[in-house]
Enzyme design. Structure first.
Site, PDB file in Angstrom:
ATOM      1  CG  ASP A  11      37.659  32.378  60.989  1.00  0.00           C
ATOM      2  OD1 ASP A  11      38.916  32.876  60.844  1.00  0.00           O
ATOM      3  OD2 ASP A  11      37.376  31.824  60.108  1.00  0.00           O
ATOM      4  CG  ASP A 105      36.559  34.923  57.669  1.00  0.00           C
ATOM      5  OD1 ASP A 105      38.027  35.417  58.096  1.00  0.00           O
ATOM      6  OD2 ASP A 105      36.561  33.769  57.619  1.00  0.00           O
ATOM      7  CD  GLU A 106      40.989  35.705  61.424  1.00  0.00           C
ATOM      8  OE1 GLU A 106      41.450  35.382  62.752  1.00  0.00           O
ATOM      9  OE2 GLU A 106      41.407  35.994  60.357  1.00  0.00           O
TER      10      GLU A 106
HETATM   11  P1  TTP Z   1      40.061  32.177  56.065  1.00  0.00           P
HETATM   12  O1  TTP Z   1      39.078  32.279  57.414  1.00  0.00           O
HETATM   13  O2  TTP Z   1      41.253  31.950  56.124  1.00  0.00           O
HETATM   14  O3  TTP Z   1      39.211  31.067  55.287  1.00  0.00           O
HETATM   15  P2  TTP Z   1      37.806  30.448  55.019  1.00  0.00           P
HETATM   16  O4  TTP Z   1      36.851  31.250  55.944  1.00  0.00           O
HETATM   17  O5  TTP Z   1      37.628  30.386  53.644  1.00  0.00           O
HETATM   18  O6  TTP Z   1      37.824  28.914  55.555  1.00  0.00           O
HETATM   19  P3  TTP Z   1      37.833  28.562  57.255  1.00  0.00           P
HETATM   20  O7  TTP Z   1      36.457  27.770  57.421  1.00  0.00           O
HETATM   21  O8  TTP Z   1      38.870  27.618  57.252  1.00  0.00           O
HETATM   22  O9  TTP Z   1      37.800  29.687  57.929  1.00  0.00           O
HETATM   23  O10 TTP Z   1      39.802  33.195  55.095  1.00  0.00           O
HETATM   24  C1  TTP Z   1      38.687  33.959  55.048  1.00  0.00           C
HETATM   25  C2  TTP Z   1      38.427  34.441  53.490  1.00  0.00           C
HETATM   26  O11 TTP Z   1      39.486  35.090  53.083  1.00  0.00           O
HETATM   27  C3  TTP Z   1      38.455  33.285  52.737  1.00  0.00           C
HETATM   28  O12 TTP Z   1      36.746  32.930  52.581  1.00  0.00           O
HETATM   29  C4  TTP Z   1      38.699  34.002  51.369  1.00  0.00           C
HETATM   30  C5  TTP Z   1      39.731  34.887  51.742  1.00  0.00           C
HETATM   31  N1  TTP Z   1      41.130  34.445  51.418  1.00  0.00           N
HETATM   32  C6  TTP Z   1      41.968  34.820  50.532  1.00  0.00           C
HETATM   33  O13 TTP Z   1      41.348  35.572  49.583  1.00  0.00           O
HETATM   34  N2  TTP Z   1      43.311  34.324  50.375  1.00  0.00           N
HETATM   35  C7  TTP Z   1      43.744  33.462  50.909  1.00  0.00           C
HETATM   36  O14 TTP Z   1      44.854  33.115  50.909  1.00  0.00           O
HETATM   37  C8  TTP Z   1      43.113  32.994  52.061  1.00  0.00           C
HETATM   38  C9  TTP Z   1      43.538  32.104  53.161  1.00  0.00           C
HETATM   39  C10 TTP Z   1      41.690  33.443  52.486  1.00  0.00           C
HETATM   40 MG    MG Z   2      37.215  31.762  57.928  1.00  0.00          MG
END
Ligand code: TTP
Ligand code: MG
Length: 461
Positions: A11, A105-106
Site C-alpha cells: 500500500d 495504490d494497493e
Molecule cells: P489510502 O491508501 O487509504 O490512503 P493513502 O495512501 O493516502 O495513505 P496511507 O499512507 O494511509 O495509505 O488511499 C489511497 C488513495 O485513495 C489516497 O491517497 C487518496 C484516495 N482516497 C480518496 O480519494 N478518498 C478516500 O476517502 C480515501 C481513504 C482515499
Molecule cells: Mg495508501
C-alpha cells in the site's frame, strides 16, 4: 492454510499527496492536502506532515484548513496518480505474475507464483520488501510504500498497515491469531461501522472477544453468510486466492440518443437506469468498484468524463447513481445531451465497505465520499475564475513549466518548478496571460528526480 507468509500486500504511503510532493519539490517534507478545494470540499488524503496536525481522509477541507492552515491545498491530478499506479503495478508484476490490484495504490501479490522461487523465510521476505520498495521508489521517482507479508490476504493487508509509512512487517506462520487478538474488530476488512456497532451491543470490541462468540451466535447476530465468514476470519482462517487482474478494468453502460435530451428529470432517470445496469453486471462478475465515472456528450459533440471515488468499493445501484447524479449536476446540460454513460472502475472482489451488513442497513453506513458534488479530479468541470485550480500543471512561454498555487481577483500565482528542477520561484501573473497554458501530465520520468536540488525550500507563498 498456507505454511509460509507468501502473500504480500503493498500500500503506497499518502499516495495522492506523495505524487504531488514528487512533482512539486517545494512541497517535499511539507504538509500537503489533496481533495476538493471548494467550499464543500472533502480531503482525499493528506501527507504525513499534515496528518501530524490532525488532517485525515474524508474530513471536510474547511476543517483541514482550520487544523493546518499552512498546508498546501491541492485539487487532484488523477492522470498523474493513474500513471504512477501503473508504474507500481509493473514493478509488482516483475516480482510475480499473480498481482491483484485493489485500488490505485494497493495490491496483493502471490509470491509462490514467482518464477525465481524466492526465499520465503521471514528474513528472505524482509529482503524482498527492501528491494521492492527501492524499485517502487526508483520507478515512481520517489513514492514510498508499506509492505506486509502473511499466510493470507487478511494478515498481509493488516500487516502492511502496522508500520506505515515506509513499513515492512512479516507475520510469521503461526503468529496470526496472537497478532489479531488485541486489535479492534474493525481491523477485519468488511467490518464497517454498522457491523462494529452490532458486535458492540453483544459486548464485542476486540478480535479476542469476537473469538469467544460461538458460530451460532454470530450467525444469529449477523446472518448466515456473514456470521460464518466472520467466525473464520476472527481465527485468521482465510484461504482466499490472489486473483491476477481481471480483463475488464471497468464496467460501464452508455446510451446515445436520437435527439438531444434536455429535461434534467429525464436525464437523472437515465443515470439511475444505467447505474442499475452497471451494478447488475458488477454483481454477475462478483466484483465491486471504487470509482464512478459519468460520460456525457453534449449537443456540440464535446465529451465530458468526470469521476468520483469512494473510500471503499461498492456494487449498490443507489450509491452509484447518487455519485453519478452529483457529477451530472455539475455539468451545464441545458443545451442538450447526446450521449450519457455510467461506469464503475477500480474493481476488486470481496473488499466491501461493510461486508457483513444487510442491504437494509446499507443506507446508514457513512460512505466516505471524495466530495461527489465537487470532484477533485475532473478535467472538464468549470474551474474557478479562469480555471486555474490549485495544483494544476501549467506552462509559461517565458518562465517554463510549473503548477498553480492559487488564483483569484484576475490573478494566478504559479510556482515554476517540476520534479526534475528542484524548488523554483513563485510568480503572480494575470489570469488571462496568453503565455500561460495547461500542461499535460508528463509520462516519462527521470531516474534521479532529486539530483541537483538546491537544499532548503523557500517558504510557501
Ligand atoms: P489510502 O491508501 O487509504 O490512503 P493513502 O495512501 O493516502 O495513505 P496511507 O499512507 O494511509 O495509505 O488511499 C489511497 C488513495 O485513495 C489516497 O491517497 C487518496 C484516495 N482516497 C480518496 O480519494 N478518498 C478516500 O476517502 C480515501 C481513504 C482515499
Ligand atoms: Mg495508501
Amino acid at each position: 492454510m498456507r505454511s509460509q507468509a507468501s502473500i504480500l500486500h503493498l500500500d503506497l504511503d499518502a499516495f495522492f499527496a506523495a505524487v504531488e510532493q514528487r512533482d512539486k519539490p517545494s512541497l517535499r517534507g511539507k504538509p500537503v492536502v489533496v481533495g476538493g478545494v471548494g467550499a464543500r470540499g472533502v480531503v482525499a488524503t493528506a501527507s504525513y506532515e499534515a496528518r501530524r496536525f490532525g488532517v485525515r481522509s474524508a474530513m471536510s477541507t474547511a476543517e483541514a484548513r482550520t487544523r493546518c492552515p499552512h498546508a498546501a491545498f491541492l485539487s487532484g491530478r488523477f492522470d498523474a496518480y493513474q500513471s504512477t499506479s501503473a508504474q507500481v503495478m509493473t514493478v509488482l508484476r516483475a516480482l510475480s505474475p499473480v498481482v491483484e490490484p485493489l485500488s490505485l495504490d494497493e495490491a496483493y501479490v502471490d509470491l509462490t507464483a514467482s518464477p525465481t522461487a524466492p526465499d520465503l523465510s521471514p528474513p528472505g521476505l524482509v529482503d524482498i520488501a527492501t528491494a521492492l520498495k527501492q524499485a517502487v521508489h526508483d520507478a515512481t521517482g520517489g513514492v514510498t510504500a508499506s509492505v506486509g507479508f502473511g499466510t493470507s490476504k487478511l494478515i498481509a493487508k493488516i500487516a502492511s498497515e502496522l508500520e506505515k509509512p515506509d513499513g515492512t512487517v512479516v507475520v510469521p506462520p503461526g503468529a496470526e491469531r496472537d497478532l489479531l487478538r488485541p486489535m479492534q474488530v474493525t481491523v477485519i476488512p468488511g467490518v464497517g461501522p454498522a457491523t462494529a456497532e452490532r458486535l458492540r451491543r453483544i459486548g464485542v470490541d476486540t478480535v479476542e472477544e469476537l473469538e469467544q462468540i460461538s458460530g451460532d451466535e454470530l450467525v444469529r447476530v449477523l446472518g448466515k453468510a456473514h456470521g460464518t465468514s466472520l467466525h473464520a476470519l476472527a481465527r485468521a482462517e482465510d484461504d482466499r486466492l490472489v486473483v491476477a487482474q481481471r480483463e475488464a478494468k471497468s464496467i460501464s453502460v452508455e446510451d446515445t440518443f436520437e435527439r438531444d435530451l434536455v429535461d434534467p428529470v429525464l436525464l437523472a432517470g437515465i443515470v439511475d437506469r444505467h447505474a442499475r445496469g452497471v451494478c447488475e453486471r458488477l454483481a454477475k462478475a462478483k466484483v465491486s468498484g471504487r470509482t464512478v465515472t459519468l460520460k456525457v456528450r453534449l449537443h456540440d459533440f464535446t465529451t465530458h468524463t468526470r469521476s468520483a471515488t469512494l473510500a471503499g468499493p461498492t456494487d449498490r445501484p443507489a450509491v452509484v447513481s447518487r455519485l453519478a447524479r452529483g457529477l451530472l449536476a455539475e455539468l451545464d446540460t441545458s443545451g442538450g445531451v447526446r450521449l450519457l454513460g455510467v461506469g464503475v472502475s477500480g474493481l476488486a472482489d470481496w473488499v466491501q465497505d461493510d461486508l457483513f451488513v444487510d442491504e437494509e442497513d446499507a443506507a446508514d453506513i457513512p460512505l466516505q465520499l471524495r466530495d461527489p458534488a465537487r470532484p477533485a479530479f475532473d478535467e472538464s468541470r468549470p474551474r474557478h475564475g479562469h480555471g486555474w485550480v490549485p495544483g494544476l500543471d501549467v506552462e509559461h512561454d517565458e518562465h517554463g513549466p510549473g503548477w498553480v498555487w492559487g488564483s483569484g481577483l484576475g490573478r494566478v500565482t504559479v510556482r515554476f518548478e517540476t520534479a526534475e528542477t528542484g524548488p523554483g520561484p513563485v510568480r503572480t501573473l494575470k489570469a488571462d496571460d496568453s503565455a500561460l497554458r495547461r500542461r499535460p501530465v508528463p509520462t516519462t520520468r527521470g531516474e534521479e528526480p532529486d539530483a541537483g536540488n538546491p537544499s532548503g525550500s523557500p517558504d510557501l507563498p
